[in-house]
Design an enzyme around this catalytic site. Structure first.
Site, mmCIF file in Angstrom:
data_model
loop_
_atom_site.group_PDB
_atom_site.id
_atom_site.type_symbol
_atom_site.label_atom_id
_atom_site.label_comp_id
_atom_site.label_asym_id
_atom_site.label_seq_id
_atom_site.Cartn_x
_atom_site.Cartn_y
_atom_site.Cartn_z
ATOM 1 N N ASP A 61 -10.751 2.268 -3.342
ATOM 2 C CA ASP A 61 -11.314 2.020 -2.017
ATOM 3 C C ASP A 61 -12.831 2.050 -2.054
ATOM 4 O O ASP A 61 -13.479 1.719 -1.060
ATOM 5 C CB ASP A 61 -10.798 3.064 -1.017
ATOM 6 C CG ASP A 61 -9.445 2.662 -0.458
ATOM 7 O OD1 ASP A 61 -9.043 1.502 -0.681
ATOM 8 O OD2 ASP A 61 -8.787 3.504 0.180
ATOM 9 N N ASP B 149 0.838 -1.202 0.000
ATOM 10 C CA ASP B 149 0.000 0.000 0.000
ATOM 11 C C ASP B 149 0.873 1.252 0.000
ATOM 12 O O ASP B 149 2.079 1.199 0.304
ATOM 13 C CB ASP B 149 -0.893 -0.039 1.250
ATOM 14 C CG ASP B 149 -2.167 0.774 1.105
ATOM 15 O OD1 ASP B 149 -2.284 1.531 0.122
ATOM 16 O OD2 ASP B 149 -3.041 0.656 1.986
HETATM 17 C C1 DGJ Z 1 -5.800 2.010 1.701
HETATM 18 C C2 DGJ Z 1 -6.195 0.763 0.967
HETATM 19 O O1 DGJ Z 1 -6.679 1.068 -0.296
HETATM 20 C C3 DGJ Z 1 -7.226 0.009 1.790
HETATM 21 O O2 DGJ Z 1 -7.669 -1.107 1.089
HETATM 22 C C4 DGJ Z 1 -6.620 -0.353 3.107
HETATM 23 O O3 DGJ Z 1 -5.571 -1.271 2.898
HETATM 24 C C5 DGJ Z 1 -6.116 0.882 3.817
HETATM 25 N N1 DGJ Z 1 -5.263 1.673 2.991
HETATM 26 C C6 DGJ Z 1 -5.389 0.486 5.080
HETATM 27 O O4 DGJ Z 1 -4.806 1.559 5.684
#
Ligand code: DGJ
Length: 746
Positions: A552, A482
């Site tokens: 997201d 991430d």
């Molecule tokens: C952003 C990601 O896109 C989410 O799926 C998740 O992993 C969060 N970060 C966690 O902080």
């Protein structure tokens, strides 16, 4: 596929299966763009005289002057790689400053080479493949004592042309690169109107397709965030207003890079078009010492006469055959359940095991432990950089958890955010200098975190050690990488004053170095890139990971739109797509299970919910969704993608179709996104089938969730009928209704 030099006309011919690209030399030294488009007949090589199309005798800006003066000439010359500062006033591809502070460069043709091997680029993501040819034009600026290598690669099974540029400093002093693009092309649009197609978005709302008339002047999309960004995509296409999914001209450019970029087009007053793509020149300045070279990222060029769909399928094939290296490319990826939307930071070993247990019973194959398992992380305000297990949550350690998950028959995956550092972390307390920062100024936080200075090799090494320790400590088969904030405060505790402009690109090289080490050291690890959702969904990342988290926003309706933009460029097998709980956590909307399952089907497929809170009926929906995915996963991963209808445009329904390469099997997924009053039966025409073939057609209309039973019926239709006359689909009561049409050639 062929690349040749035609002596008679002093020109270079790059020919793919369906396209021709011709470069000519004006005055024997200025490389000019002669032609790019539909494949020209072989005889054209003898008849097309580049001098007749290179605008060598255009009038000067004031008719009183004689034609042919250098400034006049360069200002309308369709340059293959326009140099800044010597008389071409349109967008330049390269700008240099010499040690004396003077700008302006003039690279003239010196020689060429045609090879059957593609050169490897050090430290950058890149295309690869055996059956390829590469043309390299060597240009030189004798005053600057610099050499420029323009490279064009083609593959036998693709229409794409891969371009990149390398600058070599052969002088005794330094040269400063203010800008160096990967490619520039001047397709002649004959004064016809044309449009620019690009993408824009925000967090949780990525990759909206934007198509607007190209106006006179320069228009571009760009990122100066140090990452590709939710806001743009390193891509642009110039199309004609008549271009549709299946017909019309498309000239596309896509950059194989994940950092600052620019992709743009300029329409000059004579209606000539120039397209360009590369690392953004904003805040970029690279000091090239004597004897050093600078290599740009690769740009993909594509011409399609078969509309946007033709471009899409060519890009998908290119990326699947010549960019994604992962051994998982053609394999089933485990259906995963990720605990992020299930628990956020509030979980422990027992909670994860309960999720895993129930997920395994439904047929889910892997548990992914997301953010919050390390340091003392209970929220987003600590511990990034401290990659040691949080004992309060996992008292028995990582290995014990992984073993117990494995004992349930499930694989285990882990989340990390290796590029970041929290102010509240041991790493920061020990090494505050490890962050990107302008010394003397407190760096700006975003999501309570700073960015590690990955332009420094010792920081890269430190991060690598931590990743290696974690991944070696247990049977971890998947990693979600991430990255949750853009770069700011572009400075470093150790950088020299005249190298500050290098930091953003050096940062990207540090990230690529880490991901290269990762794929080498853990070749069987399934890597999924992610950046606050889809902020680094770009071709660069695909070189390291076969899949990228799309967004997201897991709301099925929003996802249809996000996935439409994404799938216009990227294979479905690369799109991380999960079913989540309703009301959706981002938009608060409730959609049917049926719709959520069908939307995630067009991606890597998985779940993002607390399965332990579902009742038996809901778990039954999950089992059904998994059965459907298992039936079609290979077809979806390997097939050709067609867009039939777009809810982003019509607001009532969406339809995609996947056709196997041999056209023997196909799946169309139709989603009625919005029920409308007084609705009529809708005719849908399919695509990509055998005209002369007869298909067995199985249609399933979902019903279970809507107080009925699923309706299934079989029929037979010819490909010709399905594609031209189409099939009639009923209007159904309720939003989020799905009809699945499965075709098999008899
Ligand atoms: C952003 C990601 O896109 C989410 O799926 C998740 O992993 C969060 N970060 C966690 O902080």
């Amino acid at each position: 596929m062929n690349i040749s030099y035609v002596e008679k006309t002093d020109s270079f011919w790059i020919e793919t299966e369906n396209t021709t690209y011709v470069i000519g030399l004006a005055d024997g030294c200025y490389p000019g763009h002669v032609y790019y488009g539909k494949k020209l007949s072989g005889e054209t090589r003898n008849t097309l005289d580049p001098r007749s199309v290179l605008r060598l005798t255009e009038l000067p800006f004031s008719p009183a002057e004689k034609p042919g003066e250098k400034v006049t000439f360069l200002d309308t010359f369709p340059s293959e790689y326009p140099c800044g500062g010597i008389g071409d006033y349109r967008e330049s591809a390269i700008e240099l400053t010499d040690a004396r502070g003077f700008t302006g460069c003039e690279f003239k043709y010196e020689s060429y080479a045609i090879s059957k091997k593609k050169q490897e680029l050090r430290g950058l993501p890149q295309t690869f493949g055996k059956n390829s040819m590469t043309l390299t034009l060597r240009l030189a600026d004798h005053l600057l004592k610099a050499e420029l290598l323009l490279s064009y690669t083609i593959f036998s099974d693709s229409d794409a042309i891969i371009r990149s540029t390398r600058l070599i400093n052969r002088s005794v002093g330094p040269l400063y690169i203010e800008k160096i693009y990967s490619a520039s092309v001047d397709p002649d649009w004959n004064g016809e109107p044309c449009e620019m197609l690009s993408m824009y978005g925000t967090w949780a709302d990525e990759r909206h397709i934007d198509r607007k008339p190209l106006r006179h002047g320069r228009q571009y999309v760009t990122s100066t965030r140090g990452i590709t960004g939710h806001q743009s995509q390193p891509f642009l296409a110039v199309v004609s207003p008549q271009t549709t999914q299946e017909s019309g001209d498309v000239y596309a450019m896509h950059l194989i890079y994940s950092g600052n970029h620019v992709a743009g087009a300029e329409l000059d007053p004579f209606d000539h078009v120039r397209m360009f793509i590369g690392i953004s020149g904003e805040k970029f300045r690279w000091k090239l010492d004597s004897g050093e070279s600078f290599q740009t990222p690769e740009a993909v060029l594509l011409y399609s006469a078969e509309g946007l769909g033709g471009m899409t399928r060519r890009l998908h094939d290119l990326y699947r055959s010549h960019l994604i290296r992962s051994p998982y490319l053609h394999k089933d990826r485990p259906i995963l359940i990720n605990n992020w939307e299930a628990t956020y930071f509030d979980f422990d070993e027992e909670k994860l095991l309960n999720i895993a247990r129930e997920a395994a019973e439904c047929g889910i194959e892997m548990l992914v432990m997301d953010d919050g398992w390390f340091g003392h992380r209970d929220g987003d305000d600590s511990s990034l950089g401290d990659w040691t297990v949080y004992e309060k949550k996992l008292p028995n350690g990582l290995k014990s958890l992984v073993d117990r998950v494995n004992a349930l028959g499930m694989k285990f995956g882990i989340w990390m955010e290796p590029e970041m550092i929290s102010p509240d972390s041991d790493l920061y307390r020990k090494h505050p200098d490890y962050t990107l920062q302008i010394p003397g100024r407190i760096p700006s936080q975003s999501r309570n975190q700073y960015v590690l200075d990955l332009s420094r090799p010792e920081v890269v090494d430190r991060v690598w050690q931590q990743i290696e320790v974690i991944l070696s400590s247990a049977n971890i088969e998947y990693m979600k990488w991430d990255m949750n904030r853009p770069l700011a405060d572009l400075g470093s505790a150790v950088v020299e004053a005249d190298r500050v402009g290098e930091l953003a690109h050096r940062y990207m090289l540090g990230v690529y170095e880490l991901q290269e080490r990762l794929t080498e050291r853990f070749p069987d690890l399934l890597l999924e890139n992610c950046a606050g959702g889809g902020s680094r969904f770009d071709p660069g990342m695909l070189y390291y990971s076969p899949q990228i988290w799309c967004s997201d926003d897991t709301d099925a309706l929003e996802r249809l739109i996000i996935q439409e933009g994404t799938a216009m460029l990227y294979p479905l097998s690369t799109m991380g797509a999960h079913v989540s709980i309703c009301p959706n956590h981002i938009v608060g909307r409730t959609t049917s299970w049926s719709m959520r399952g069908s939307v995630a089907l067009a991606g890597t497929f998985g779940y993002e919910l607390d399965i332990t809170s579902l009742d038996e009926k809901e778990k039954g929906y999950i089992t059904d969704q998994i059965a459907v995915f298992n039936r079609f996963r290979a077809l979806i991963r390997e097939g050709d993608y067609y867009r039939i209808a777009s809810t982003a445009q019509n607001h009532t329904h969406d339809c995609i179709q996947i056709v196997s390469k041999d056209r023997r099997e196909s799946l169309a997924v139709y989603v009625q996104t919005k029920a409308i009053p007084n609705a009529r039966t809708r005719r849908i025409c399919l695509k990509g089938l055998e005209e002369g073939g007869t298909y067995a057609v199985d249609t399933v209309i979902d019903g279970k969730e809507f107080d009925g039973e699923d309706v299934e019926f079989q029929a037979e239709h010819t490909g010709s009928e399905l594609m031209n006359s189409g099939i009639m689909l009923p209007a159904l009561p309720g939003d989020g209704r799905v009809i699945r049409i499965h075709l098999r050639l008899r």
